[in-house]
Write a protein that holds these residues in place. Structure first.
Motif, PDB file in Angstrom:
ATOM      1  N   GLY A 141       0.826  -1.201   0.000  1.00  0.00           N
ATOM      2  CA  GLY A 141       0.000   0.000   0.000  1.00  0.00           C
ATOM      3  C   GLY A 141       0.861   1.253   0.000  1.00  0.00           C
ATOM      4  O   GLY A 141       1.907   1.292   0.644  1.00  0.00           O
ATOM      5  N   ILE A 142       0.424   2.259  -0.743  1.00  0.00           N
ATOM      6  CA  ILE A 142       1.093   3.559  -0.750  1.00  0.00           C
ATOM      7  C   ILE A 142       0.057   4.606  -0.363  1.00  0.00           C
ATOM      8  O   ILE A 142      -0.955   4.767  -1.052  1.00  0.00           O
ATOM      9  N   VAL A 143       0.293   5.301   0.754  1.00  0.00           N
ATOM     10  CA  VAL A 143      -0.670   6.284   1.252  1.00  0.00           C
ATOM     11  C   VAL A 143       0.010   7.635   1.414  1.00  0.00           C
ATOM     12  O   VAL A 143       1.233   7.751   1.457  1.00  0.00           O
ATOM     13  N   GLY A 144      -0.818   8.660   1.542  1.00  0.00           N
ATOM     14  CA  GLY A 144      -0.334  10.031   1.704  1.00  0.00           C
ATOM     15  C   GLY A 144      -1.363  10.987   1.153  1.00  0.00           C
ATOM     16  O   GLY A 144      -2.291  10.598   0.438  1.00  0.00           O
ATOM     17  N   GLU A 145      -1.209  12.263   1.463  1.00  0.00           N
ATOM     18  CA  GLU A 145      -2.139  13.280   0.983  1.00  0.00           C
ATOM     19  C   GLU A 145      -1.943  13.525  -0.511  1.00  0.00           C
ATOM     20  O   GLU A 145      -0.948  13.107  -1.112  1.00  0.00           O
ATOM     21  N   SER A 146      -2.878  14.235  -1.099  1.00  0.00           N
ATOM     22  CA  SER A 146      -2.755  14.626  -2.497  1.00  0.00           C
ATOM     23  C   SER A 146      -1.508  15.473  -2.687  1.00  0.00           C
ATOM     24  O   SER A 146      -1.223  16.358  -1.876  1.00  0.00           O
ATOM     25  N   GLY A 147      -0.767  15.195  -3.747  1.00  0.00           N
ATOM     26  CA  GLY A 147       0.449  15.940  -4.016  1.00  0.00           C
ATOM     27  C   GLY A 147       1.694  15.337  -3.400  1.00  0.00           C
ATOM     28  O   GLY A 147       2.773  15.924  -3.489  1.00  0.00           O
ATOM     29  N   CYS A 148       1.559  14.145  -2.791  1.00  0.00           N
ATOM     30  CA  CYS A 148       2.716  13.513  -2.143  1.00  0.00           C
ATOM     31  C   CYS A 148       3.526  12.649  -3.102  1.00  0.00           C
ATOM     32  O   CYS A 148       4.600  12.175  -2.725  1.00  0.00           O
ATOM     33  N   GLY A 149       3.035  12.398  -4.305  1.00  0.00           N
ATOM     34  CA  GLY A 149       3.806  11.651  -5.286  1.00  0.00           C
ATOM     35  C   GLY A 149       3.387  10.207  -5.467  1.00  0.00           C
ATOM     36  O   GLY A 149       4.085   9.440  -6.138  1.00  0.00           O
ATOM     37  N   LYS A 150       2.247   9.808  -4.894  1.00  0.00           N
ATOM     38  CA  LYS A 150       1.810   8.409  -4.989  1.00  0.00           C
ATOM     39  C   LYS A 150       1.581   7.993  -6.443  1.00  0.00           C
ATOM     40  O   LYS A 150       2.153   7.005  -6.931  1.00  0.00           O
ATOM     41  N   SER A 151       0.736   8.748  -7.149  1.00  0.00           N
ATOM     42  CA  SER A 151       0.428   8.407  -8.540  1.00  0.00           C
ATOM     43  C   SER A 151       1.633   8.613  -9.448  1.00  0.00           C
ATOM     44  O   SER A 151       1.785   7.900 -10.453  1.00  0.00           O
ATOM     45  N   THR A 152       2.504   9.568  -9.107  1.00  0.00           N
ATOM     46  CA  THR A 152       3.708   9.796  -9.913  1.00  0.00           C
ATOM     47  C   THR A 152       4.588   8.552  -9.928  1.00  0.00           C
ATOM     48  O   THR A 152       5.173   8.196 -10.963  1.00  0.00           O
ATOM     49  N   ILE A 153       4.680   7.862  -8.793  1.00  0.00           N
ATOM     50  CA  ILE A 153       5.447   6.613  -8.747  1.00  0.00           C
ATOM     51  C   ILE A 153       4.844   5.586  -9.686  1.00  0.00           C
ATOM     52  O   ILE A 153       5.558   4.912 -10.446  1.00  0.00           O
ATOM     53  N   ALA A 154       3.508   5.456  -9.655  1.00  0.00           N
ATOM     54  CA  ALA A 154       2.839   4.484 -10.525  1.00  0.00           C
ATOM     55  C   ALA A 154       3.085   4.803 -11.989  1.00  0.00           C
ATOM     56  O   ALA A 154       3.400   3.910 -12.790  1.00  0.00           O
ATOM     57  N   PHE A 155       2.951   6.067 -12.350  1.00  0.00           N
ATOM     58  CA  PHE A 155       3.162   6.457 -13.750  1.00  0.00           C
ATOM     59  C   PHE A 155       4.635   6.325 -14.140  1.00  0.00           C
ATOM     60  O   PHE A 155       4.951   6.059 -15.298  1.00  0.00           O
ATOM     61  N   GLY A 156       5.532   6.497 -13.178  1.00  0.00           N
ATOM     62  CA  GLY A 156       6.945   6.303 -13.467  1.00  0.00           C
ATOM     63  C   GLY A 156       7.267   4.855 -13.792  1.00  0.00           C
ATOM     64  O   GLY A 156       8.074   4.557 -14.681  1.00  0.00           O
ATOM     65  N   ILE A 157       6.623   3.922 -13.059  1.00  0.00           N
ATOM     66  CA  ILE A 157       6.826   2.498 -13.327  1.00  0.00           C
ATOM     67  C   ILE A 157       6.348   2.147 -14.728  1.00  0.00           C
ATOM     68  O   ILE A 157       6.981   1.363 -15.449  1.00  0.00           O
ATOM     69  N   LEU A 158       5.240   2.754 -15.150  1.00  0.00           N
ATOM     70  CA  LEU A 158       4.666   2.476 -16.464  1.00  0.00           C
ATOM     71  C   LEU A 158       5.240   3.358 -17.570  1.00  0.00           C
ATOM     72  O   LEU A 158       4.893   3.184 -18.735  1.00  0.00           O
ATOM     73  N   ASP A 159       6.079   4.327 -17.201  1.00  0.00           N
ATOM     74  CA  ASP A 159       6.599   5.314 -18.153  1.00  0.00           C
ATOM     75  C   ASP A 159       5.470   6.110 -18.808  1.00  0.00           C
ATOM     76  O   ASP A 159       5.431   6.306 -20.014  1.00  0.00           O
ATOM     77  N   PHE A 160       4.523   6.542 -17.964  1.00  0.00           N
ATOM     78  CA  PHE A 160       3.407   7.379 -18.408  1.00  0.00           C
ATOM     79  C   PHE A 160       3.540   8.790 -17.832  1.00  0.00           C
ATOM     80  O   PHE A 160       2.553   9.410 -17.461  1.00  0.00           O
ATOM     81  N   LEU A 161       4.752   9.307 -17.764  1.00  0.00           N
ATOM     82  CA  LEU A 161       4.990  10.581 -17.096  1.00  0.00           C
ATOM     83  C   LEU A 161       4.729  11.786 -17.980  1.00  0.00           C
ATOM     84  O   LEU A 161       4.835  12.920 -17.521  1.00  0.00           O
TER      85      LEU A 161
END
Length: 709
Positions: free
Chosen positions: A46-66
């Motif tokens: 699980g990855i948690v944190g407030e909006s703007g903490c970079g959670k989705s950025t990590i996911a998109f980085g793994i998929l190269d959807f940046l």
């Protein structure tokens, strides 16, 4: 919570010292830095944190959807032992959707509205595998069956808009699992779902993880959800990993002040009912361009900060061999209990449903047999010539309610039960088909366009999405000042002074007067919406899902604010939400709605322990609890809410009721007769055929250790 994934299994994904930046005209702005974690087979991280903490950025980085301006600037992403960073796009495309799949928050963003469900599913197989269309079609039906989709073969021929939100999410999950991916990334997959659908989707995720040996990254801001599905937890703040470890360790002994703050922000079903204030994290997450690598990034918001925090940047330190925290205090934090809430007491007020007035408090509003129907348009020839029988969607069907001045009435139920339609009828956005509605003795049955200005002044609304109600072209001060001028509520002071007073009342500084909506965070916009609703000095404010889209820290601040406003101004609130923990915290009385009718009503302290309506019992069973060790009975409702166009006869809940056999004649009466209202203690009422003595004998769904009224 599921058993932990095998620590000896080879890792599916290894992320080490990952750093992601976005190019701007001035410089590269770091969004994520120094993030490391591992995902193994049958394991959920699980990855948690407030909006703007970079959670989705990590996911998109793994998929190269940046996107065109995003890039991985440092670190490693190894999938099954092979490096993904720097791989050609063609190779990454073959991996995406085949070995790595992603489920997004909004299923309609992942589904093509112009293509049938079957075509979209089968294309996933024909694109990534050497499979015929006929075989792909059959395999897609099997996968829909696997995700518990009712009538899967016919769903294949439907379009996305023809199925419910929960079914859309199941289609997206089925699509993600078609190629048996090794890694499944889920980005807020249950945020917009009802608690009953959410519970079913979480059950499904656990089953699929075991059956397909899949590793899962689960991104969410809901700590109750992550406690249920995760084996390990990563807590993100401002692009950094501030704490990580086994899920049980982080919930039992959170070491970082930010993790502790998130856990303290959550209202719980076992909290004492006298609590009127949640602990909330002050301030907001700094934007990427304002983050410093020379100090602790959480220092400006931390109650435990000391001199070293402002001049030095902490590294991840071991709390245990598997549990790390990015804090200079290290294990020292564990010496202090983290769940010390600063709370006040509140006065329980009186509301009655389908009954006589009780208590000395003044009745502010009264609804009698309110109905809101929508005529169903038909394309048949008979209908075109006015010969066919008219059909109606019975969105609200016979609701009676008395609301006391100064109280908060919570309204809960699944999507489609009529909650929002009911309050739209009260506010005047929908015309009442039948029945009477009064506020302060004045008739409010007419639409808002036909109401007297005095009546409009007394009844205001806070909407779920503040962006849809704030004009981006006008400053905050002008938007709050408009109702002050319109209703002349300045009490002789200048409009600006009154606006600044309201801003202070919602915990915003006076300088927000000249700001525009685009310059505010989501929580700040919602506070502006509350301030604008208070500008007319109304007697009643209707809140329609005002905190459902907010981070837990912002949610806590807004809930505290509403309780303070209620105490200071004596405002009466109607509060709609699908989170029963939130409703329990803020409400004096609760109405449970199902398919246009109230099925249970009573004081908040009577709704959560037995006896309760079988529908209320199922809702409570589905609420995510922020405790991975919690043991609760699981009650899952089958099917979706029936159509309000043709509701079931008798008890409308009988088609989904898990307790039907307890009713007379083993439930046969439920399909034939509408149930009677049964009286519980005080003002508690239950709309059910099952004798209330049998309902009272049920085992509690929620532990009752802290239910003091």
């Amino acid at each position: 919570m599921t058993s932990s994934g095998s620590s000896t299994a080879p890792p599916i994904l290894e992320v080490k010292d990952l750093a992601i930046s976005y190019e701007t005209r001035k410089r590269d702005v770091p969004a994520v830095r120094g993030v490391s974690f591992t995902v193994r087979e049958q394991e959920t991280v699980g990855i948690v944190g407030e909006s703007g903490c970079g959670k989705s950025t990590i996911a998109f980085g793994i998929l190269d959807f940046l996107g065109s301006n995003g890039k991985v600037v440092a670190g490693s992403i190894r999938f099954k032992g092979e490096e993904l960073v720097g791989r050609p796009n063609e190779e990454l495309r073959r991996i995406r959707g085949n070995q790595i799949s992603m489920v997004y928050q909004d299923p309609m963003q992942a589904l093509n509205p112009s293509l049938s469900i079957g075509r979209q599913l089968s294309e996933v197989l024909t694109t990534h595998q050497d499979m015929s269309r006929e075989k792909a079609w059959k395999h897609s039906i099997q996968m829909l069956d696997r995700v518990y989709m009712p009538d899967a073969a016919n769903v294949m021929n439907r379009y996305p808009h023809m199925i419910s939100g929960g079914q859309q999410q199941r289609v997206v999950i089925a699509m993600a699992m078609l190629n048996n991916p090794a890694l499944l990334i889920m980005d807020e997959p249950t945020t917009a779902l009802d608690v009953t659908v959410e519970a079913a989707v979480l059950d499904l995720i656990e089953d699929l993880k075991k059956d397909f040996n899949t590793g899962i990254i689960f991104i969410t801001h809901n700590l109750g959800v992550v406690a249920r599905v995760s084996n390990h937890l990563c807590v993100m703040y401002a692009g950094e990993l501030v704490e990580k470890g086994p899920i049980n360790d982080l919930f039992a002994q959170p070491a970082h002040p930010y993790t502790r703050g998130l856990l303290c922000c959550i209202p719980r079903l076992t909290d004492d009912l006298s609590y009127s204030q949640l602990w909330s994290i002050r301030g907001r997450v700094p934007p990427p361009a304002e983050r410093s690598a020379d100090r602790c990034i959480f220092q400006p918001r931390c109650d435990w900060a000391f001199d070293r925090c402002s001049i030095s940047h902490p590294e991840l330190e071991d709390i245990t061999p598997e549990h790390q925290s990015r804090c200079f205090l290290g294990k020292e934090t564990l010496k202090h209990p983290y769940d010390d809430y600063t709370r006040g007491k509140r006065r329980i007020l009186s509301v009655s449903e389908n009954g006589a007035d009780e208590g000395p408090e003044e009745t502010l509003s009264k609804l009698e047999n309110v109905r809101i129907y929508y005529e169903q348009q038909s394309s048949s020839l008979k209908s075109l010539f006015g010969m066919g029988e008219k059909r109606y969607v019975k969105a609200v069907d016979g609701i009676s309610l008395r609301i006391r001045k100064g109280s908060t009435v919570g309204i809960v139920g699944e999507s489609g039960c009529g909650k929002s339609t009911l309050v739209k009828g009260l506010i005047g956005l929908e015309r009442l088909t039948d029945g009477q509605a009064h506020l302060m003795g004045l008739d409010i049955s007419d639409p808002v366009s036909g109401r007297d200005l005095k009546l409009i002044k007394e009844l205001q609304m806070v909407f779920q999405n503040p962006d849809s109600t704030l004009n981006p072209s006008f400053s905050i001060g002008k938007q709050i000042g408009r109702p002050i001028r319109r209703f002349k509520t300045g009490k002789g002071t200048a409009v600006r002074q009154e606006v600044e007073r309201l801003l202070r009342a919602v915990k915003l500084a006076a300088y927000y007067y000249d700001r525009y909506p685009r310059q505010l965070s989501g929580g700040e916009k919602q506070r502006v919406g509350i301030a604008r609703a208070l500008a007319s000095n109304p007697n009643m404010v209707i809140c329609d899902e005002p905190v459902s889209a907010l981070d837990v820290s912002v949610q806590a601040a807004v809930l505290n604010l509403l309780n303070e406003i209620k105490g200071e101004f004596g405002t009466t609130l109607i509060f709609i939400a699908h989170d029963l923990s939130v409703v329990r915290f803020i409400s004096d009385y609760i109405a449970v709605m199902y398919l246009g009718q109230i099925v249970e009503f009573g004081p908040v302290d009577r709704i959560y322990p037995p006896p309760y309506h079988p529908y209320t019992e199922a809702l409570l069973s589905s609420v995510p609890v922020p405790d991975p060790q919690a043991k609760r009975r699981q009650i899952r409702l089958s099917g979706d809410v029936p159509s309000a166009l043709n509701p079931p006869s008798g008890c409308r809940f009988h088609t989904r009721c898990p307790r039907r056999e307890l009713a007379p004649d083993k439930g046969a009466i439920c399909a034939l007769q509408a149930p009677p209202w049964q009286k519980g203690e005080g003002e508690h009422r239950i709309f059910c055929h099952i004798p209330i003595q049998q309902l009272a004998a049920m085992e509690p769904v929620v532990p009752q250790s802290k239910t003091a009224a």
